[in-house]
Design an enzyme around this catalytic site. Structure first.
Site, PDB file in Angstrom:
ATOM      1  N   HIS A 137      28.820  39.040  31.354  1.00 29.64           N
ATOM      2  CA  HIS A 137      27.717  38.036  30.717  1.00 29.64           C
ATOM      3  C   HIS A 137      26.891  37.506  31.000  1.00 29.64           C
ATOM      4  O   HIS A 137      25.764  36.539  29.864  1.00 29.64           O
ATOM      5  CB  HIS A 137      29.080  36.811  30.379  1.00 29.64           C
ATOM      6  N   ASP A 167      34.785  41.438  33.319  1.00 31.17           N
ATOM      7  CA  ASP A 167      33.718  40.139  33.305  1.00 31.17           C
ATOM      8  C   ASP A 167      32.502  40.478  34.431  1.00 31.17           C
ATOM      9  O   ASP A 167      32.250  39.929  35.003  1.00 31.17           O
ATOM     10  CB  ASP A 167      33.840  39.087  32.777  1.00 31.17           C
ATOM     11  N   GLY A 241      24.541  28.620  34.534  1.00 28.97           N
ATOM     12  CA  GLY A 241      23.860  28.869  35.860  1.00 28.97           C
ATOM     13  C   GLY A 241      24.579  29.581  36.870  1.00 28.97           C
ATOM     14  O   GLY A 241      23.972  30.517  37.990  1.00 28.97           O
ATOM     15  N   ASN A 242      25.824  28.802  37.213  1.00 33.89           N
ATOM     16  CA  ASN A 242      26.505  29.388  38.169  1.00 33.89           C
ATOM     17  C   ASN A 242      27.184  31.167  38.352  1.00 33.89           C
ATOM     18  O   ASN A 242      27.703  31.389  39.248  1.00 33.89           O
ATOM     19  CB  ASN A 242      27.969  28.631  38.907  1.00 33.89           C
ATOM     20  N   SER A 243      27.403  30.905  37.230  1.00 29.46           N
ATOM     21  CA  SER A 243      28.177  32.484  36.923  1.00 29.46           C
ATOM     22  C   SER A 243      27.834  33.421  37.402  1.00 29.46           C
ATOM     23  O   SER A 243      26.296  33.480  37.394  1.00 29.46           O
ATOM     24  CB  SER A 243      27.849  32.792  35.405  1.00 29.46           C
ATOM     25  N   THR A 259      33.116  32.049  37.283  1.00 31.69           N
ATOM     26  CA  THR A 259      33.085  32.811  35.598  1.00 31.69           C
ATOM     27  C   THR A 259      32.328  31.773  35.002  1.00 31.69           C
ATOM     28  O   THR A 259      32.223  32.267  33.849  1.00 31.69           O
ATOM     29  CB  THR A 259      34.273  34.087  36.173  1.00 31.69           C
ATOM     30  N   ILE A 261      34.201  28.114  33.297  1.00 30.01           N
ATOM     31  CA  ILE A 261      35.221  26.885  33.284  1.00 30.01           C
ATOM     32  C   ILE A 261      35.117  25.882  31.944  1.00 30.01           C
ATOM     33  O   ILE A 261      34.574  26.263  30.696  1.00 30.01           O
ATOM     34  CB  ILE A 261      33.490  25.238  33.705  1.00 30.01           C
ATOM     35  N   GLY A 299      49.596  54.441  29.518  1.00 31.94           N
ATOM     36  CA  GLY A 299      49.876  54.582  28.270  1.00 31.94           C
ATOM     37  C   GLY A 299      51.010  53.685  27.745  1.00 31.94           C
ATOM     38  O   GLY A 299      52.242  54.387  26.261  1.00 31.94           O
ATOM     39  N   ILE A 300      51.707  52.455  28.566  1.00 28.89           N
ATOM     40  CA  ILE A 300      52.333  51.091  27.698  1.00 28.89           C
ATOM     41  C   ILE A 300      51.333  50.243  27.177  1.00 28.89           C
ATOM     42  O   ILE A 300      50.573  49.583  27.238  1.00 28.89           O
ATOM     43  CB  ILE A 300      53.295  51.120  29.388  1.00 28.89           C
TER      44      ILE A 300
END
Length: 497
Positions: A137, A167, A241-243, A259, A261, A299-300
């Site tokens: 992101h 992400d 901005g920490n992301s 990532t 908060i 495939g489950i």
């Protein structure tokens, strides 16, 4: 806290200086001169702290400095530009179309650029090429990326790869200087609640910031942000901005990527979440080698079930996840996994949640064997499947998703809602998938399945016992719908696909 203590100390010194300044002025106006007992603020000795206590505080400060000095040179600021499209609506929308000669009913589109700010950490070097790990992101959709180093140098970045499910994204930049530090990746599986940690990055534009806290919890779900990761929770201050910046342990190792908060104000409330670094180590290699993450696929379709559902399955007090549906022709189906199997382990490792199993299957290399330990009809068994690559085309093909619905117990609430006769027993149909076998058979949400291939069904375990596909070429259902008893057409299995 240390800054606050220093501020308090300085404030006291200022106050003391002001006080003694007034006293000096008063005394100097009198005939009496200061004697040997007169004390001035600047001549007073510092606060006396017990040596053993001070040594502990200094040791902690030394660790803080060492970690900051060691890791910050590998932490970067990412300034990104994303090209977006905006719909410009017709200003006359809503008027009779003929009055304005129809015009442009849909409006026009225009592109505009939106700037963003995030953080990242250098995790790999290959000659002149450096690789920065960050969030999807932050940089996943950027058309322009600028990488700013801790020493102020700025480089043009290039997106190597990005992945929405986890992400994360990888950005590269070139530099002739081969002395730029590369961060050391730690072992997030060893992280425990209470561990001291540091969050680094560029919160709210404040470049190269470090905050300290503890690990508040581990294994937090990412469902709130539509993410398959589990998360490390921390009270180290994390803000916008920490992301993409690193979460660091006391050894200077990266244990997570900050990532998201949880906040009512939009700012830090001590609820920050970081992707465990072990979740993305393989992804770094995948991005560099192929520009994308290669996920393993079985495939489950998995689901976590409540205790009452477990009791009906006969797996009360056992950790695991339900194989609610299975893709026909998938690796799992070929290995013998069936809808209704309760999976308790993968390759000998206990399964605790569906998200965990999805991650671990996704990290398996294509072509590798996967051994599932499961419970079926009260009996424990193992099946071995060969991992295939997950593709969007495969996982969105609901025509092969068997049975194409979720079987739910007929609870008193459901019985009341559907106004079922007390003599009607079976399982309720929920979440029918479009184009699936269930949809083809005409099943609807709220139908009550009372028999499979003529065999009576009273509860969940009966239903799944009749759904064994190993000895069946076709299946049909007897159902109750709106008080009427009807039978579906027969669904024949194509064993070749």
């Amino acid at each position: 806290m240390k800054r606050m203590k220093q501020w308090v100390k300085n404030s006291l010194a200022v106050a003391a200086t002001a006080l003694f300044g007034v006293a000096f002025f008063t005394f100097s106006c009198s005939a009496k001169q200061p004697d040997a007992n007169t004390a001035f603020a600047e001549s007073k000795s510092s606060v006396k702290i017990p040596a053993n206590a001070l040594s502990i505080a200094e040791a902690l400060q030394t660790v803080n400095r060492a970690v900051s000095d060691g890791v910050l040179p590998s932490v970067v600021e990412l300034d990104v530009v994303e090209t977006k499209v905006q719909q410009i609506m017709n200003p006359f929308e809503g008027f009779p179309f003929f009055f304005f000669n129809q015009g442009n009913e849909q409006g026009e589109q225009r592109e505009y650029k939106q700037q963003g700010l995030g953080s990242g950490v250098i995790v790999r070097q290959n000659g002149k090429l450096y690789y920065v790990l960050t969030n999807n992101h932050v940089a996943g959709k950027a058309s322009e990326i600028s990488v700013k180093l801790n020493d102020g140098r700025i480089f043009t970045g290039k997106l190597v790869g990005a992945d929405e499910r986890k992400d994360i994204a990888l950005v590269s930049f070139e530099c002739d200087d081969n002395s730029i530090p590369v961060a050391v990746l730690g072992n997030s599986d060893a992280v425990r609640t209470g561990d001291i940690c540091f969050a680094m990055g560029t919160p709210l534009g404040y470049y190269s910031s470090v905050t300290q806290g503890i690990v508040s919890a581990t294994g937090r779900s990412g469902a709130e942000v539509d993410n398959i990761n589990d998360f490390i929770q921390t009270d180290a201050a994390i803000n916008q901005g920490n992301s993409g910046g690193p979460l660091v342990n006391i050894y200077g190792e990266i244990i997570g990527i900050n990532t998201w908060i949880s906040s009512q104000s939009g700012g830090s409330q001590g609820l920050g979440f970081a992707i465990p670094i072990n979740n993305v180590k393989k992804a770094i290699d995948d991005f560099i080698s192929g520009g994308k993450i290669t996920y393993g696929w079985m495939g489950i379709q998995l689901t976590d079930v409540v205790d009452s559902y477990k009791a009906e399955l006969g797996v009360k007090n056992k950790n695991g996840v339900l194989a609610a549906q299975v893709y026909l022709g998938s690796p799992a189906a070929k290995a013998g996994v069936q809808a209704g199997d309760y999976i308790i382990a993968l390759n000998g490792k206990d399964v605790k949640s569906s998200d965990q199993l999805v991650r671990e299957v996704g990290d398996l290399p294509v072509g590798q064997k996967a051994v599932f330990t499961l419970i079926r009809g009260g009996k424990q068994m193992t099946v071995t499947a060969i991992v295939e690559e997950r593709t969007d085309a495969t996982v969105t093909d609901s025509s092969k998703l068997w049975p194409g619905f979720i079987a739910a117990p007929v609870t008193p609430e459901i019985r009341k809602e559907l106004k079922l006769n007390s003599k009607v027993n079976g399982v309720a149909v929920a979440s029918v998938q479009a184009k699936s076998p269930a949809a083809t058979l005409g099943l609807q949400v709220g139908d009550i399945i009372t028999a499979v291939n003529g065999q009576e069904v009273k509860e969940i375990k009966d239903f799944y016992a009749t759904m064994d596909l190993s000895d069946k070429k076709e299946i049909w259902f007897d159902i109750v719908r709106d008080g009427h008893s009807i039978s579906t057409v027969k669904y024949r299995f194509d064993r070749k696909r």
